[in-house]
Design an enzyme around this catalytic site. Sequence first.
Site, short mmCIF file in Angstrom:
data_model
loop_
_atom_site.label_atom_id
_atom_site.label_comp_id
_atom_site.label_asym_id
_atom_site.label_seq_id
_atom_site.Cartn_x
_atom_site.Cartn_y
_atom_site.Cartn_z
N ARG A 1 19.57 8.94 0.16
CA ARG A 1 18.96 10.27 0.37
C ARG A 1 18.93 10.66 1.85
NH1 ARG A 1 18.36 13.89 -1.07
NH2 ARG A 1 16.33 14.64 -1.73
N HIS B 1 0.82 -1.23 0.00
CA HIS B 1 0.00 0.00 0.00
C HIS B 1 0.85 1.27 0.00
CE1 HIS B 1 0.44 -0.90 4.27
NE2 HIS B 1 -0.09 0.24 4.62
#
Length: 162
Positions: free
Chosen positions: A134, A95
Amino acid sequence: MSSNFRAANSIDADVDGSGMRIALVCGRFNDHITNRLLEGAENALAVHGVSESDVTIVWVPGAYEVPMAAKALIVNGHADAVVCLGAVIRGETSHYDFVAGECARGIQDVQLETGTPVIFGVLTTENLEQALARSCDDDNKGEESVRTAIEMVNLVRTLSRS
Ligand code: INI
């Protein structure tokens, strides 16, 4: 190509965070990543002159809960800006799109509804490797998000005066 046209007004807000109250909302899900974002954010707060006493850190279960906490911080007068830190990794969830999409939408809704900057420092990546890349010393979304928050507070303040 250059032009002789000169706009009468050009506003480029600074990144001086002195006297600014900043709240950080951190998702506990994938906290091996969000703790790295938090470290980058704290480094940036110090660099930009934000006092430790003006910083509030709130932990929430995951990225989906971030907008609710951001709104509560703002409507109860706790912050001049909220920096949201989270990590949604596609490889780990079916999801992904719902969590990442609702988090982004919620954050934008809160900042537009309240007029207080709420910064999207949430990593949405395909895999863990990208999330690590990141959230490191050389490239850290938490650090970048704090700088953005301070610039946006100064920009909104400047525009409200002019
Ligand atoms: N929350 C995240 O912050 N990152 C994720 O990658 C993630 N995954 O993979 O599902 C995630 N899920 C939890 C979600 O944010 C809520 O906490 C949960 O659905 C309860 O509302």
